[in-house]
Design an enzyme around this catalytic site. Sequence first.
Site, short mmCIF file in Angstrom:
data_model
loop_
_atom_site.label_atom_id
_atom_site.label_comp_id
_atom_site.label_asym_id
_atom_site.label_seq_id
_atom_site.Cartn_x
_atom_site.Cartn_y
_atom_site.Cartn_z
N MET A 108 20.47 82.43 -22.49
CA MET A 108 20.61 81.49 -23.35
C MET A 108 21.52 80.36 -22.85
SD MET A 108 20.75 83.04 -27.27
CE MET A 108 22.35 84.02 -27.11
N HIS B 74 24.43 86.15 -15.21
CA HIS B 74 23.22 85.40 -15.09
C HIS B 74 22.57 85.24 -13.47
CE1 HIS B 74 24.81 83.70 -18.95
NE2 HIS B 74 23.89 84.47 -19.54
N GLY C 143 20.43 92.15 -17.69
CA GLY C 143 21.52 92.66 -17.26
C GLY C 143 21.95 94.04 -18.05
N GLN C 144 22.36 94.92 -17.39
CA GLN C 144 23.02 96.37 -17.91
C GLN C 144 23.95 95.74 -18.93
OE1 GLN C 144 21.90 99.19 -17.34
NE2 GLN C 144 23.36 99.91 -19.07
N ASP D 111 23.62 94.35 -21.72
CA ASP D 111 23.00 94.26 -22.78
C ASP D 111 22.23 95.70 -22.63
OD1 ASP D 111 23.65 91.76 -24.17
OD2 ASP D 111 23.33 91.05 -22.25
N ARG E 104 30.39 84.45 -24.18
CA ARG E 104 31.19 84.22 -25.64
C ARG E 104 32.70 84.34 -25.10
NH1 ARG E 104 26.61 86.79 -28.58
NH2 ARG E 104 25.99 85.34 -29.72
P1 AMP Z 1 22.20 85.53 -22.45
O1 AMP Z 1 22.53 84.35 -21.74
O2 AMP Z 1 23.61 86.40 -23.07
O3 AMP Z 1 21.05 86.02 -23.55
O4 AMP Z 1 21.68 86.67 -21.19
C1 AMP Z 1 20.89 86.44 -20.48
C2 AMP Z 1 20.57 87.83 -19.50
O5 AMP Z 1 21.84 88.01 -18.76
C3 AMP Z 1 20.55 88.92 -20.41
O6 AMP Z 1 19.63 89.99 -19.41
C4 AMP Z 1 21.73 89.47 -19.98
O7 AMP Z 1 22.00 91.07 -19.99
C5 AMP Z 1 22.28 89.16 -18.72
N1 AMP Z 1 23.78 89.00 -18.82
C6 AMP Z 1 24.72 88.51 -19.51
N2 AMP Z 1 25.90 88.89 -19.06
C7 AMP Z 1 25.89 89.75 -18.11
C8 AMP Z 1 26.77 90.20 -17.20
N3 AMP Z 1 28.30 90.24 -17.38
N4 AMP Z 1 26.32 90.99 -16.12
C9 AMP Z 1 25.20 91.38 -15.68
N5 AMP Z 1 24.04 90.63 -16.57
C10 AMP Z 1 24.62 89.83 -17.48
#
Ligand code: AMP
Length: 281
Positions: free
Chosen positions: A30, A37, A147-148, A150, A187
């Site tokens: 996102m 990411h 990512g782990q 989530d 966030r």
């Molecule tokens: P999002 O933009 O929050 O939808 O996340 C996109 C991808 O990045 C998802 O697969 C998340 O699990 C991964 N992600 C977000 N934060 C982290 C983090 N701190 N460590 C590893 N992966 C992450």
Amino acid sequence: MEIISSIIEMKKLAAHEEKSGKKIGFIPTMGFLHEGHLSLVDLLRDCSDLLILSIFVNPTQFGVGEDLENYPRNTTRDIELCRERGVDIVFIPQEKDLYLDDSSTFVSEEIASKKLCGLARPTHFRGVTTICAKLFNLCRPSFVALGQKDAQQIVVLKRMIRDMHFPIEVKVGPTIRESDGLAMSSRNQYLNSSQREDALLINRALEAGKSLVVKKGITNADRVKAELMSILRSGRFLRINYAEVVNCETMRVESEIQPGRSMLVVAAWVDSVRLIDNVKL
Ligand code: AMP
């Protein structure tokens, strides 16, 4: 690096690459990218001939009153980070193309998505599985990196991929943390310094719980949960949503910890910011 916003162009290009035998690696995000990411880009580099990262703040995974409008965005910076990291295509689709005005179809996983975060956010995972199904159809990946951090999302998406017969292998990258242990999240930037202090309690609680299991050999889930709760309750701005011991593969709550198979999961609001984190045992 190419930036594509047309879904027709994305679909054509991916289908062409797939036909010519190329393996596509895909990272759905996102945006407001951070090292969490970008570490997923590294994870897919060796197995992919073409690396696609998508940026789309998906409205259907936000509930009423959640932070859709205020979700942080910085596409210019995101594009630069992708370029530096070696992404081949940044896919930035438009909402009106992904969700037609009279769109009436959702993809929904019905078991793992109902627990934990699914209780506080009943439509969240349906939004995640629906957008991922759309993006998978457009980008035709052989590999998807998640990512782990989530953990429940991983379980839900793996089940959706299996059940809907998407020919995709999921690769999971470790949770990337700030130097003080806070799991990176788009966030986190909402937090002021005292709220951030409270947010740190989440990782502190998870580590304390893990240490009871690893160092003291405790396998009673209630004992470990009590430790988590007592640390989390010390936060001034922190409200616990859940703190549980669950099975890594199913997200089912467990009363007895099975080292190697169980994990600790926490979700909490720090003021109005909802944070999640987990640690494997
Ligand atoms: P999002 O933009 O929050 O939808 O996340 C996109 C991808 O990045 C998802 O697969 C998340 O699990 C991964 N992600 C977000 N934060 C982290 C983090 N701190 N460590 C590893 N992966 C992450």
